[in-house]
Enzyme design. Structure first.
Site, short mmCIF file in Angstrom:
data_model
loop_
_atom_site.label_atom_id
_atom_site.label_comp_id
_atom_site.label_asym_id
_atom_site.label_seq_id
_atom_site.Cartn_x
_atom_site.Cartn_y
_atom_site.Cartn_z
CG MET A 1 -1.88 -1.24 1.20
SD MET A 1 -3.01 -1.27 -0.20
CE MET A 1 -3.78 -2.86 0.00
CB CYS A 2 0.66 4.42 -0.85
SG CYS A 2 0.70 3.48 -2.39
NE ARG A 3 0.52 4.42 5.20
CZ ARG A 3 -0.51 4.10 6.01
NH1 ARG A 3 -0.45 4.42 7.29
NH2 ARG A 3 -1.57 3.52 5.53
#
Length: 275
Positions: A1-3
């Site tokens: 995923m990401c931030r």
């Protein structure tokens, strides 16, 4: 995923948000605490609005944010009242510049954390739903960019919450028709340069983390000794995948299945339900 993070308010140096906090976005690129992955090193991007342009500037690259000298240089010199920052952990699509967030179309910017489950199965179906006049502008291969162009197709410029709800409903219907039980996982930020919307939703009702900062006047009353709070306007607001520090009273979780808008006429939060 990401931030990711989104800032709106007093014009500030990007450096003051991207690098200086104890748990800054750059720190999260190596040491994320609430993401699926601890390390988010598959590229990064920043986008910001200047004073004399209707379209945001966007800088993206495929290297890790923690070691990029150009990003640090930009952050030390660019001042903006509204900007996005994103660090990427690929969910399967290629590590390439056109797959890095934020994505831009005209005055609009979009970034996403999450995934369309089974995207490889339904990618063609979703692509066929994009307005032919917009399709040629899709540069990369991510589910995130596809979601953006579906939202544009479904009325983002006139009704952002409605368009994102229609996009989410389309993704869920299409995925379930192909046997995907929980098609959508998303925290999304989108802006036209004036207003900023953020959405937290997943088909499984177990969405990725998302927080918004408390009102500046509240933080001033809680922490009168912090000088930097006196420099911010009352309407300054941050929306982040995870808190940038542990200042008591500073961060509030965005409720599951909801969205908020930061706007000149006052912030608002409401339930989010796919259409």
């Amino acid at each position: 995923m990401c931030r990711w993070l989104a800032y709106s308010g007093t014009p500030i140096l990007l450096d003051s948000i991207l690098y200086r906090p104890a748990h800054s976005l750059i720190d999260q690129s190596l040491h994320a605490k609430m993401g699926v992955e601890t390390t988010n090193g598959d590229g990064f991007g920043v986008g910001w609005y200047g004073e004399d342009t209707d379209s945001p500037a966007v800088v993206r690259d495929i290297g890790p944010a923690w070691s990029d000298r150009n990003l640090r240089e930009i952050a030390r010199h660019v001042v903006s009242p509204l900007f996005f920052g994103h660090i990427r952990a690929s969910t399967g699509t290629a590590v390439q510049q056109t797959n890095c967030h934020p994505f831009r179309h005209g005055p609009w910017m979009w970034m996403h954390n999450g995934a369309i489950d089974g995207f490889h199965l339904i990618r063609r179906d979703l692509a066929m739903a994009v307005d032919p006049g917009l399709f040629a502008d899709i540069e990369g291969s991510t589910d995130s960019e596809m979601m953006f162009y579906l939202a544009l197709t479904l009325g983002l410029e006139e009704d952002p919450p409605g368009a994102v709800a229609r996009m989410a409903g389309l993704v869920e219907r299409t995925g379930r028709a192909r046997g995907v039980e929980f098609p959508l996982q998303m925290t999304v930020a989108v802006t036209d340069g004036v207003r900023l919307w953020a959405f937290r939703y997943s088909s499984q009702k177990e969405s990725r983390s998302l927080f918004y900062s408390s009102r500046v006047e509240t933080l001033r009353s809680l922490h009168p000794d912090l000088a930097f709070l006196r420099e911010l306007s009352d309407d300054a607001r941050l929306i982040v995948s995870e808190p940038l520090g542990d200042l008591p009273g500073a961060w509030n979780a965005v409720p599951e299945g909801s969205y908020g808008v930061v706007q000149p006429e006052g912030d608002r939060m409401a339930d989010f339900v796919p259409v």
